[in-house]
Every structure is written in structure tokens, then in C-alpha cells.
Scaffold this motif. Structure first.
Motif, mmCIF file in Angstrom:
data_model
loop_
_atom_site.group_PDB
_atom_site.id
_atom_site.type_symbol
_atom_site.label_atom_id
_atom_site.label_comp_id
_atom_site.label_asym_id
_atom_site.label_seq_id
_atom_site.Cartn_x
_atom_site.Cartn_y
_atom_site.Cartn_z
ATOM 1 N N GLN A 99 0.829 -1.187 0.000
ATOM 2 C CA GLN A 99 0.000 0.000 0.000
ATOM 3 C C GLN A 99 0.875 1.253 0.000
ATOM 4 O O GLN A 99 1.947 1.263 0.602
ATOM 5 C CB GLN A 99 -0.914 0.016 1.225
ATOM 6 C CG GLN A 99 -1.950 -1.096 1.233
ATOM 7 C CD GLN A 99 -2.902 -0.975 0.052
ATOM 8 O OE1 GLN A 99 -3.464 0.089 -0.215
ATOM 9 N NE2 GLN A 99 -3.080 -2.079 -0.670
ATOM 10 N N PRO A 100 0.441 2.307 -0.685
ATOM 11 C CA PRO A 100 1.256 3.530 -0.721
ATOM 12 C C PRO A 100 1.352 4.166 0.657
ATOM 13 O O PRO A 100 0.443 4.039 1.486
ATOM 14 C CB PRO A 100 0.492 4.427 -1.696
ATOM 15 C CG PRO A 100 -0.906 3.927 -1.663
ATOM 16 C CD PRO A 100 -0.806 2.448 -1.447
ATOM 17 N N PRO A 101 2.447 4.861 0.942
ATOM 18 C CA PRO A 101 2.620 5.485 2.251
ATOM 19 C C PRO A 101 1.727 6.713 2.410
ATOM 20 O O PRO A 101 1.244 7.283 1.429
ATOM 21 C CB PRO A 101 4.097 5.881 2.248
ATOM 22 C CG PRO A 101 4.382 6.149 0.801
ATOM 23 C CD PRO A 101 3.564 5.144 0.034
ATOM 24 N N LEU A 124 1.617 10.236 2.738
ATOM 25 C CA LEU A 124 2.471 11.387 2.506
ATOM 26 C C LEU A 124 1.614 12.614 2.253
ATOM 27 O O LEU A 124 0.501 12.515 1.727
ATOM 28 C CB LEU A 124 3.376 11.162 1.290
ATOM 29 C CG LEU A 124 4.355 9.994 1.340
ATOM 30 C CD1 LEU A 124 5.077 9.877 0.006
ATOM 31 C CD2 LEU A 124 5.365 10.179 2.462
ATOM 32 N N SER A 125 2.150 13.763 2.611
ATOM 33 C CA SER A 125 1.470 15.004 2.259
ATOM 34 C C SER A 125 1.609 15.232 0.763
ATOM 35 O O SER A 125 2.409 14.582 0.089
ATOM 36 C CB SER A 125 2.080 16.180 3.034
ATOM 37 O OG SER A 125 3.405 16.432 2.585
ATOM 38 N N ARG A 126 0.835 16.178 0.231
ATOM 39 C CA ARG A 126 0.919 16.454 -1.198
ATOM 40 C C ARG A 126 2.310 16.943 -1.573
ATOM 41 O O ARG A 126 2.846 16.574 -2.617
ATOM 42 C CB ARG A 126 -0.135 17.486 -1.593
ATOM 43 C CG ARG A 126 -1.559 16.961 -1.545
ATOM 44 C CD ARG A 126 -2.539 17.974 -2.100
ATOM 45 N NE ARG A 126 -3.899 17.479 -2.028
ATOM 46 C CZ ARG A 126 -4.476 16.718 -2.951
ATOM 47 N NH1 ARG A 126 -3.765 16.354 -4.017
ATOM 48 N NH2 ARG A 126 -5.722 16.304 -2.828
ATOM 49 N N THR A 127 2.909 17.750 -0.711
ATOM 50 C CA THR A 127 4.251 18.259 -0.994
ATOM 51 C C THR A 127 5.267 17.132 -0.985
ATOM 52 O O THR A 127 6.140 17.048 -1.857
ATOM 53 C CB THR A 127 4.652 19.326 0.037
ATOM 54 O OG1 THR A 127 3.724 20.421 -0.032
ATOM 55 C CG2 THR A 127 6.055 19.844 -0.231
ATOM 56 N N GLN A 128 5.165 16.234 -0.009
ATOM 57 C CA GLN A 128 6.092 15.106 0.057
ATOM 58 C C GLN A 128 5.929 14.197 -1.158
ATOM 59 O O GLN A 128 6.910 13.718 -1.729
ATOM 60 C CB GLN A 128 5.870 14.326 1.343
ATOM 61 C CG GLN A 128 6.299 15.057 2.604
ATOM 62 C CD GLN A 128 5.916 14.319 3.861
ATOM 63 O OE1 GLN A 128 5.011 13.473 3.857
ATOM 64 N NE2 GLN A 128 6.583 14.624 4.959
ATOM 65 N N SER A 129 4.681 13.963 -1.564
ATOM 66 C CA SER A 129 4.430 13.101 -2.715
ATOM 67 C C SER A 129 4.983 13.710 -3.995
ATOM 68 O O SER A 129 5.639 13.022 -4.786
ATOM 69 C CB SER A 129 2.925 12.861 -2.856
ATOM 70 O OG SER A 129 2.648 12.039 -3.968
ATOM 71 N N SER A 130 4.739 14.999 -4.220
ATOM 72 C CA SER A 130 5.248 15.643 -5.431
ATOM 73 C C SER A 130 6.769 15.703 -5.419
ATOM 74 O O SER A 130 7.417 15.581 -6.468
ATOM 75 C CB SER A 130 4.659 17.044 -5.569
ATOM 76 O OG SER A 130 5.043 17.871 -4.476
ATOM 77 N N THR A 131 7.371 15.868 -4.232
ATOM 78 C CA THR A 131 8.829 15.880 -4.132
ATOM 79 C C THR A 131 9.401 14.510 -4.454
ATOM 80 O O THR A 131 10.428 14.389 -5.138
ATOM 81 C CB THR A 131 9.268 16.312 -2.728
ATOM 82 O OG1 THR A 131 8.736 17.610 -2.434
ATOM 83 C CG2 THR A 131 10.784 16.364 -2.610
ATOM 84 N N PRO A 135 15.628 1.954 -2.225
ATOM 85 C CA PRO A 135 14.753 0.842 -2.622
ATOM 86 C C PRO A 135 13.355 0.961 -2.029
ATOM 87 O O PRO A 135 12.364 0.685 -2.713
ATOM 88 C CB PRO A 135 15.502 -0.379 -2.077
ATOM 89 C CG PRO A 135 16.947 0.029 -2.119
ATOM 90 C CD PRO A 135 16.945 1.482 -1.751
ATOM 91 N N ALA A 136 13.261 1.386 -0.763
ATOM 92 C CA ALA A 136 11.941 1.572 -0.157
ATOM 93 C C ALA A 136 11.186 2.700 -0.841
ATOM 94 O O ALA A 136 9.963 2.631 -1.017
ATOM 95 C CB ALA A 136 12.090 1.868 1.336
ATOM 96 N N GLY A 137 11.899 3.761 -1.237
ATOM 97 C CA GLY A 137 11.255 4.864 -1.931
ATOM 98 C C GLY A 137 10.711 4.449 -3.285
ATOM 99 O O GLY A 137 9.610 4.862 -3.681
ATOM 100 N N ARG A 138 11.456 3.629 -4.009
ATOM 101 C CA ARG A 138 10.974 3.137 -5.300
ATOM 102 C C ARG A 138 9.740 2.269 -5.119
ATOM 103 O O ARG A 138 8.779 2.369 -5.894
ATOM 104 C CB ARG A 138 12.082 2.359 -6.009
ATOM 105 C CG ARG A 138 13.254 3.226 -6.454
ATOM 106 C CD ARG A 138 14.155 2.490 -7.426
ATOM 107 N NE ARG A 138 14.837 1.371 -6.797
ATOM 108 C CZ ARG A 138 16.031 1.454 -6.210
ATOM 109 N NH1 ARG A 138 16.654 2.623 -6.160
ATOM 110 N NH2 ARG A 138 16.602 0.389 -5.680
ATOM 111 N N ARG A 139 9.758 1.423 -4.098
ATOM 112 C CA ARG A 139 8.611 0.549 -3.848
ATOM 113 C C ARG A 139 7.377 1.368 -3.484
ATOM 114 O O ARG A 139 6.279 1.154 -4.017
ATOM 115 C CB ARG A 139 8.955 -0.412 -2.705
ATOM 116 C CG ARG A 139 7.821 -1.354 -2.295
ATOM 117 C CD ARG A 139 8.083 -1.891 -0.908
ATOM 118 N NE ARG A 139 8.105 -0.805 0.078
ATOM 119 C CZ ARG A 139 8.585 -0.926 1.319
ATOM 120 N NH1 ARG A 139 9.116 -2.075 1.699
ATOM 121 N NH2 ARG A 139 8.542 0.096 2.150
ATOM 122 N N ASP A 140 7.544 2.355 -2.596
ATOM 123 C CA ASP A 140 6.404 3.150 -2.153
ATOM 124 C C ASP A 140 5.878 4.046 -3.270
ATOM 125 O O ASP A 140 4.660 4.249 -3.394
ATOM 126 C CB ASP A 140 6.798 4.010 -0.943
ATOM 127 C CG ASP A 140 6.949 3.187 0.326
ATOM 128 O OD1 ASP A 140 6.676 1.966 0.277
ATOM 129 O OD2 ASP A 140 7.343 3.749 1.362
#
Length: 208
Positions: free
Chosen positions: A102-104, A106-113, A170-175
Motif C-alpha cells: 500500500q502507498p505510504p 504522505l502530504s501532497r508536498t512530500q508526494s510531489s517531491t 529501494p523503499a522509496g521506489r517501492r512506495d
């Protein structure tokens, strides 16, 4: 899964990226060979089968030309890779294939970053993050928040005016992959609802 037109287009784009990466690697290998021959004073083919020892100036110009070609070949590589991944996962969701992860949250800013980092658009200089595209801003606190969650990593960079590059872990790519084509809830409104009018005022208004 059925190879829909979207999936076939994704595969075609990935094959194009592979060819571009191979061509870029060949140019880098050629640049290394030119440098080695120039430093050692060894002859090399300069065109039309003619062998000669390249001068330092000729070597620098040819290496610079190779680097320019590599930059042009790979300029859109990260952006196209992310776009292809988004298309692929969106199509799989359309056919009912859902990722287990499942996706983490995250705030909109964190997701866009996180998206911008995946596209290779984010660097850090003098402790401040920079985005290659104008008009996109975020703070170093956003970078640190993603870093503290193990979603991104930094590495030293020797480019002019750039201290560090930022990459997905790797965790960032997965999320990030899990968040592609994922239905997001509507943003909560920060506006207060209108205050109800007193009953007397309503009655008075109707009597006019």
C-alpha cells in the motif's frame, strides 16, 4: 496479462530507453579511450581510417562532444522511465491487478517531491534543495522528512553549483510505485462552514 495498446507502448518506450542507454555508454567508453590515447601519446583512428596521435586540445574537444551527446541522449531518460512505470501500473489496475504494498501516507508536498526526485529533477546546494523546473518549490525540511523515513538517499556531486544529488532508496521506489494510479481522497477543506442565521432573522427576511 493481455498486452493492451498501452502495455505495448510501455514496452516500446522501455526498449527505446535501453537503446539510448547503450548508445550513451558507448560514447563514454569512446571518451575514455580518447583520454587514454592522448595521455599515453598513442595513435588512434580520427576518421576515414587515418591514425594519428590526438593533441590535448583535440582530445578535450572530442571528449566534450561525447559528453554533450551523452547528456542529450539521457536528458529525458528518468522522466520517461517514471512515466512508463505510471502507465504500466495504471493499466494493471484497470485490469484488476493491484500491488500488495500500500502507498505510504504522505502530504501532497512530500508526494510531489518524491516524484520529482524519481525524475532526477532535485539537487541540493548550500543546504537548499533545487528543482530543475521553474516554479516548483519545496523546503529542505521536506527532504529531511523523506530521508528520515528511508525513502530517499543523498550522494556527493562534483558538478558546478551542485553539492549533492538526491535519489530514491529501494523503499522509496517501492512506495512510489505503489502510489501510481492510486485513488487519493479529496483534500480536506480548510474553510469554515457558514454560520447558521438566527431563526428570527430568517423569519423577518421571509416576511418582506
Amino acid at each position: 496479462m493481455h498486452h493492451s495498446p498501452v502495455i505495448r507502448a510501455v514496452y516500446a518506450r522501455i526498449r527505446q530507453l535501453a537503446h539510448l542507454a547503450t548508445d550513451a555508454a558507448d560514447h563514454l567508453i569512446d571518451a575514455e579511450d580518447i583520454l587514454i590515447h592522448a595521455q599515453a601519446g598513442l595513435p588512434m583512428e580520427l576518421g576515414d581510417g587515418f591514425l594519428a596521435v590526438p593533441s590535448e586540445q583535440d582530445a578535450r574537444q572530442e571528449i566534450g562532444r561525447r559528453f554533450t551527446l551523452v547528456s542529450e541522449l539521457t536528458a529525458l531518460g528518468a522522466f520517461d522511465a517514471v512515466a512508463s512505470a505510471e502507465q504500466y501500473l495504471a493499466e494493471r489496475r484497470h485490469y484488476g491487478y493491484l500491488p500488495e504494498h500500500q502507498p505510504p501516507a504522505l502530504s501532497r508536498t512530500q508526494s510531489s517531491t518524491l516524484h520529482a526526485i524519481a525524475r532526477g529533477d532535485v539537487t541540493i546546494s548550500d543546504g537548499r534543495p533545487y528543482h530543475r523546473r521553474e516554479g516548483v518549490r519545496f523546503s529542505i525540511s521536506t527532504i529531511r522528512a523523506l530521508e528520515s523515513r528511508g525513502l530517499i538517499t543523498r550522494e556527493d556531486c562534483h558538478l558546478w553549483l551542485v553539492d549533492e544529488r538526491v535519489h530514491l532508496s529501494p523503499a522509496g521506489r517501492r512506495d512510489l510505485a505503489a502510489s501510481f494510479a492510486y485513488p487519493r481522497p479529496a483534500a480536506l477543506s480548510t474553510r469554515r462552514p457558514a454560520a447558521p442565521q438566527p431563526a428570527a432573522a430568517v423569519s423577518h427576511g421571509r416576511g418582506r
